[in-house]
Design a protein around this motif. Structure first.
Motif, mmCIF file in Angstrom:
data_model
loop_
_atom_site.group_PDB
_atom_site.id
_atom_site.type_symbol
_atom_site.label_atom_id
_atom_site.label_comp_id
_atom_site.label_asym_id
_atom_site.label_seq_id
_atom_site.Cartn_x
_atom_site.Cartn_y
_atom_site.Cartn_z
ATOM 1 N N ASN A 10 0.828 -1.216 0.000
ATOM 2 C CA ASN A 10 0.000 0.000 0.000
ATOM 3 C C ASN A 10 0.860 1.262 0.000
ATOM 4 O O ASN A 10 0.546 2.239 -0.681
ATOM 5 N N THR A 14 1.177 4.133 -2.952
ATOM 6 C CA THR A 14 0.933 5.531 -2.608
ATOM 7 C C THR A 14 2.117 6.413 -2.997
ATOM 8 O O THR A 14 1.937 7.484 -3.574
ATOM 9 N N TYR A 103 -1.781 -8.548 -1.836
ATOM 10 C CA TYR A 103 -2.408 -7.268 -1.500
ATOM 11 C C TYR A 103 -3.561 -6.956 -2.448
ATOM 12 O O TYR A 103 -4.604 -6.450 -2.036
ATOM 13 N N CYS A 104 -3.371 -7.265 -3.710
ATOM 14 C CA CYS A 104 -4.373 -6.950 -4.730
ATOM 15 C C CYS A 104 -5.431 -8.040 -4.876
ATOM 16 O O CYS A 104 -6.308 -7.933 -5.725
#
Length: 120
Positions: A10, A14, A103-104
């Motif tokens: 993440n 970002t 994560y995805c």
């Protein structure tokens, strides 16, 4: 000793989206590329190619450089080398593309387009 930024997925995303001159560098082998999708807009330079280090010299030292490999180990080593070469803003994806996939949600087609849909 130079400190390298280890970034969770993440934070990696970002940093890329919020930094205008950020560059994502994929250092996996061609075999690894065929096994998992890549992060959108990543530049691929195979870590094991004989001219790997010379290709790194073409990258602007003032840009934020975000690096990933399969599991994060090679990326960490490359970040250390780049810091020693004068790159100030380098980070690597902790856990590599494997962590990114988790994560995805591990739909390889999903994360190929995830950046376009991110609102950070």
């Amino acid at each position: 000793m130079n400190i390298v930024n280890k970034l969770k997925p993440n934070k990696f995303m970002t940093e890329y989206l919020l930094t205008e001159d950020a560059i994502i560098l994929d250092i996996r082998t061609f075999e690894e590329l065929s096994q998992n999708a890549s992060i959108t807009n990543a530049i691929h330079i195979n870590f094991f190619e004989s001219n790997f280090e010379s290709k790194l010299k073409d990258i602007d030292k003032n840009s934020l450089l975000l690096i990933y490999c399969e599991s994060g180990s090679r990326s960490n080593r490359v970040c250390q080398v780049l810091k020693n070469e004068g790159f100030e803003n380098v980070g690597y994806l902790e856990g590599g593309i494997i962590a990114w996939d988790k994560y995805c949600g591990i739909d390889n087609n999903f994360h190929a387009n995830y950046f376009e849909n991110f609102e950070g």
